[in-house]
Design an enzyme around this catalytic site. Structure first.
Site, PDB file in Angstrom:
ATOM      1  N   GLN A   1     -37.747 -50.103 -20.324  1.00 52.27           N
ATOM      2  CA  GLN A   1     -37.640 -51.406 -20.984  1.00 52.27           C
ATOM      3  C   GLN A   1     -38.588 -52.367 -20.278  1.00 52.27           C
ATOM      4  O   GLN A   1     -38.990 -52.135 -19.139  1.00 52.27           O
ATOM      5  CB  GLN A   1     -36.210 -51.966 -20.876  1.00 52.27           C
ATOM      6  CG  GLN A   1     -35.220 -51.328 -21.820  1.00 52.27           C
ATOM      7  CD  GLN A   1     -33.888 -52.079 -21.870  1.00 52.27           C
ATOM      8  OE1 GLN A   1     -33.570 -52.862 -20.971  1.00 52.27           O
ATOM      9  NE2 GLN A   1     -33.124 -51.824 -22.909  1.00 52.27           N
TER      10      GLN A   1
ATOM     11  N   VAL B   1     -27.287 -64.289 -23.993  1.00 47.93           N
ATOM     12  CA  VAL B   1     -28.112 -65.315 -24.639  1.00 47.93           C
ATOM     13  C   VAL B   1     -27.327 -66.037 -25.733  1.00 47.93           C
ATOM     14  O   VAL B   1     -26.395 -65.488 -26.313  1.00 47.93           O
ATOM     15  CB  VAL B   1     -29.407 -64.710 -25.251  1.00 47.93           C
ATOM     16  CG1 VAL B   1     -30.422 -64.400 -24.168  1.00 47.93           C
ATOM     17  CG2 VAL B   1     -29.109 -63.484 -26.091  1.00 47.93           C
TER      18      VAL B   1
ATOM     19  N   TRP C   1     -23.372 -50.555 -24.304  1.00 44.05           N
ATOM     20  CA  TRP C   1     -24.160 -49.726 -23.374  1.00 44.05           C
ATOM     21  C   TRP C   1     -23.321 -48.555 -22.874  1.00 44.05           C
ATOM     22  O   TRP C   1     -22.297 -48.775 -22.198  1.00 44.05           O
ATOM     23  CB  TRP C   1     -24.627 -50.566 -22.181  1.00 44.05           C
ATOM     24  CG  TRP C   1     -25.563 -51.656 -22.603  1.00 44.05           C
ATOM     25  CD1 TRP C   1     -26.902 -51.531 -22.801  1.00 44.05           C
ATOM     26  CD2 TRP C   1     -25.234 -53.017 -22.890  1.00 44.05           C
ATOM     27  NE1 TRP C   1     -27.430 -52.738 -23.199  1.00 44.05           N
ATOM     28  CE2 TRP C   1     -26.424 -53.666 -23.267  1.00 44.05           C
ATOM     29  CE3 TRP C   1     -24.039 -53.744 -22.883  1.00 44.05           C
ATOM     30  CZ2 TRP C   1     -26.474 -55.006 -23.628  1.00 44.05           C
ATOM     31  CZ3 TRP C   1     -24.077 -55.079 -23.240  1.00 44.05           C
ATOM     32  CH2 TRP C   1     -25.295 -55.700 -23.603  1.00 44.05           C
TER      33      TRP C   1
ATOM     34  N   HIS D   1     -29.967 -51.412 -18.680  1.00 46.85           N
ATOM     35  CA  HIS D   1     -31.054 -52.239 -19.196  1.00 46.85           C
ATOM     36  C   HIS D   1     -31.740 -52.943 -18.017  1.00 46.85           C
ATOM     37  O   HIS D   1     -31.265 -52.851 -16.875  1.00 46.85           O
ATOM     38  CB  HIS D   1     -30.563 -53.254 -20.244  1.00 46.85           C
ATOM     39  CG  HIS D   1     -29.364 -54.080 -19.820  1.00 46.85           C
ATOM     40  ND1 HIS D   1     -28.766 -54.999 -20.636  1.00 46.85           N
ATOM     41  CD2 HIS D   1     -28.648 -54.115 -18.658  1.00 46.85           C
ATOM     42  CE1 HIS D   1     -27.755 -55.561 -20.020  1.00 46.85           C
ATOM     43  NE2 HIS D   1     -27.665 -55.052 -18.827  1.00 46.85           N
TER      44      HIS D   1
ATOM     45  N   ALA E   1     -35.005 -65.419 -22.795  1.00 47.55           N
ATOM     46  CA  ALA E   1     -35.126 -64.067 -22.261  1.00 47.55           C
ATOM     47  C   ALA E   1     -35.423 -63.126 -23.417  1.00 47.55           C
ATOM     48  O   ALA E   1     -35.147 -63.444 -24.578  1.00 47.55           O
ATOM     49  CB  ALA E   1     -33.829 -63.655 -21.571  1.00 47.55           C
TER      50      ALA E   1
ATOM     51  N   ARG F   1     -28.937 -44.257 -20.025  1.00 50.31           N
ATOM     52  CA  ARG F   1     -27.756 -44.337 -20.890  1.00 50.31           C
ATOM     53  C   ARG F   1     -27.085 -42.977 -20.963  1.00 50.31           C
ATOM     54  O   ARG F   1     -27.752 -41.936 -20.975  1.00 50.31           O
ATOM     55  CB  ARG F   1     -28.164 -44.755 -22.316  1.00 50.31           C
ATOM     56  CG  ARG F   1     -28.921 -46.079 -22.410  1.00 50.31           C
ATOM     57  CD  ARG F   1     -28.005 -47.282 -22.600  1.00 50.31           C
ATOM     58  NE  ARG F   1     -28.761 -48.536 -22.466  1.00 50.31           N
ATOM     59  CZ  ARG F   1     -29.232 -49.239 -23.498  1.00 50.31           C
ATOM     60  NH1 ARG F   1     -29.043 -48.808 -24.728  1.00 50.31           N
ATOM     61  NH2 ARG F   1     -29.880 -50.359 -23.288  1.00 50.31           N
TER      62      ARG F   1
HETATM   63  N1  DAH Z   1     -30.781 -55.841 -22.534  1.00 50.65           N
HETATM   64  C1  DAH Z   1     -30.750 -55.653 -23.959  1.00 50.65           C
HETATM   65  C2  DAH Z   1     -30.519 -54.186 -24.279  1.00 50.65           C
HETATM   66  O1  DAH Z   1     -30.725 -53.366 -23.475  1.00 50.65           O
HETATM   67  C3  DAH Z   1     -32.032 -56.124 -24.589  1.00 50.65           C
HETATM   68  C4  DAH Z   1     -32.162 -57.614 -24.556  1.00 50.65           C
HETATM   69  C5  DAH Z   1     -31.713 -58.395 -25.605  1.00 50.65           C
HETATM   70  C6  DAH Z   1     -32.683 -58.254 -23.464  1.00 50.65           C
HETATM   71  C7  DAH Z   1     -31.835 -59.754 -25.606  1.00 50.65           C
HETATM   72  C8  DAH Z   1     -32.797 -59.642 -23.423  1.00 50.65           C
HETATM   73  C9  DAH Z   1     -32.353 -60.392 -24.514  1.00 50.65           C
HETATM   74  O2  DAH Z   1     -33.295 -60.290 -22.382  1.00 50.65           O
HETATM   75  O3  DAH Z   1     -32.474 -61.735 -24.495  1.00 50.65           O
HETATM   76  O4  DAH Z   1     -30.100 -53.875 -25.364  1.00 50.65           O
END
Ligand code: DAH
Length: 345
Positions: free
Chosen positions: A216, A259, A155, A176, A313, A202
């Site tokens: 998002q 995760v 990020w 995010h 998630a 970003r």
């Molecule tokens: N937060 C991640 C991003 O911005 C996206 C994401 C991936 C969210 C996997 C989640 C997850 O909750 O389980 O790239």
């Protein structure tokens, strides 16, 4: 003299009613109420009357004067109203086309967000929102992305110009919506089922597929006994609600620090039905989100016992989904405020 007053009064009122245009009002006023007007002259004569008569005649004359004045004011108002309605009547040409009322509508991304949230709401998810200026702790630390960990490079972060005494910058524009996983778990006990729509930021050069601000939708479900089968079933149902009932989905391993296991989910291309085309980059599959089972460390960070609770998630980008759905080839179109683009939705 009182009789004279009455006579003048009723004559004056009669004349007043008969006047045909507002210009005549002034002439009427002068002849009755003016300096040499007939009522004025009578009033002046009152003082030379004997005491007894003076009182009666005086009040009669004064009453008459007041009556004439208010009748005059009323007539003036009448003429004004008449003129106004004549003017209105003239300007309404019922054969002309009406004025076009510009109709607003929801931004395509707002529509997309609502569609996504509604799909999850049908499955019992609550919709919540969170702050766009976030602490490092929620955006990274609590999501199992410690200081100095290479995963932070996933990020490109916009830091807020706020420095602690020991020189750290603990505040940022959230990269995010995942920090809301932590905030929701801190403030609630399982069962938890939420989706979180919102803006993220970003530090990024913009091009056809990148913006420095975009949206998002995060999702989180935590309870006892939640398994990967729940993740698959929920996201499969979502894909079919949004992209049609005959959609197929594919899960492949991917890495996200919060995760374990982590996956990315693809749907079979709704344009070529999996044969391969421009939209799906000839692969037949379109990636639409990241997901996974909530990492035990993340659960521990909010004092949930990972041997009791599990969860899944997911995170997805509504711009990307709208681009796929409507065949839009440049993400910047969404935020350029060009009405020719926006009015198509
Ligand atoms: N937060 C991640 C991003 O911005 C996206 C994401 C991936 C969210 C996997 C989640 C997850 O909750 O389980 O790239």
């Amino acid at each position: 003299m009182t009789d004279q007053v009455q006579e003048i009064r009723s004559k004056a009122l009669q004349e007043l009613e008969a006047l045909g245009d507002p210009q005549a009002l002034e002439g009427w006023r002068i002849s009755y109420l003016g300096r040499k007007g007939s009522l004025t002259r009578l009033l002046r004569g009152v003082s030379s009357l004997p005491q007894e008569e003076r009182r009666l005649a005086g009040s009669a004359a004064n009453n008459a004067k007041r009556d004439l004045e208010s009748a005059l004011a009323r007539r003036e108002e009448d003429f004004k109203q008449q003129a106004l309605s004549r003017k209105l009547g003239e300007s309404i040409d019922v054969t002309l086309p009406g004025h076009r009322v510009p109709l607003g509508r929801l931004h395509p991304i707002t529509q997309m967000l609502r569609e996504i949230c509604q799909a999850f709401a049908q499955m019992g998810f609550q919709v919540v929102e969170g702050p766009e200026v976030e602490w490092d702790y929620y955006n990274f630390e609590a999501l199992n992305i410690p200081q100095g960990h290479p995963a932070r490079d996933m990020w490109d972060t916009l830091w807020i110009d706020y420095e602690t005494e020991d020189g750290r910058h603990p505040m940022l524009l959230r990269t995010h919506t995942s920090p809301m996983q932590i905030r929701v778990m801190e403030n609630n006990r399982p069962p938890i089922r939420v989706v979180v729509p919102g803006r993220v930021y970003r530090y990024e050069a913009t091009d056809a597929t990148h913006e420095s601000m975009f949206f998002q939708v995060e999702g989180l479900a935590v309870d006892q006994g939640i398994t990967f089968a729940d993740l698959k079933g929920t996201l499969y149902q979502f894909a079919r609600l949004l992209f049609g009932p005959d959609r197929k989905v594919r899960f492949r391993c991917d890495y996200f620090p919060f995760v374990e296991p982590g996956v990315d989910m693809s749907i079979d291309c709704f344009l070529c039905r999996g044969r391969g085309c421009r939209i799906c980059g000839e692969t037949g599959w379109i990636e639409i989100m990241g997901a996974g089972m909530v990492h035990p460390k993340v659960l521990e960070n909010v004092d949930y016992d990972p041997s009791v609770y599990t969860g899944f998630a997911f995170g997805l980008g509504p711009e990307r989904i709208a681009m796929l759905k409507y065949g839009i080839d440049d993400i910047r179109l969404f935020y350029a405020n060009d009405i020719r683009f926006l009015r198509q939705f």
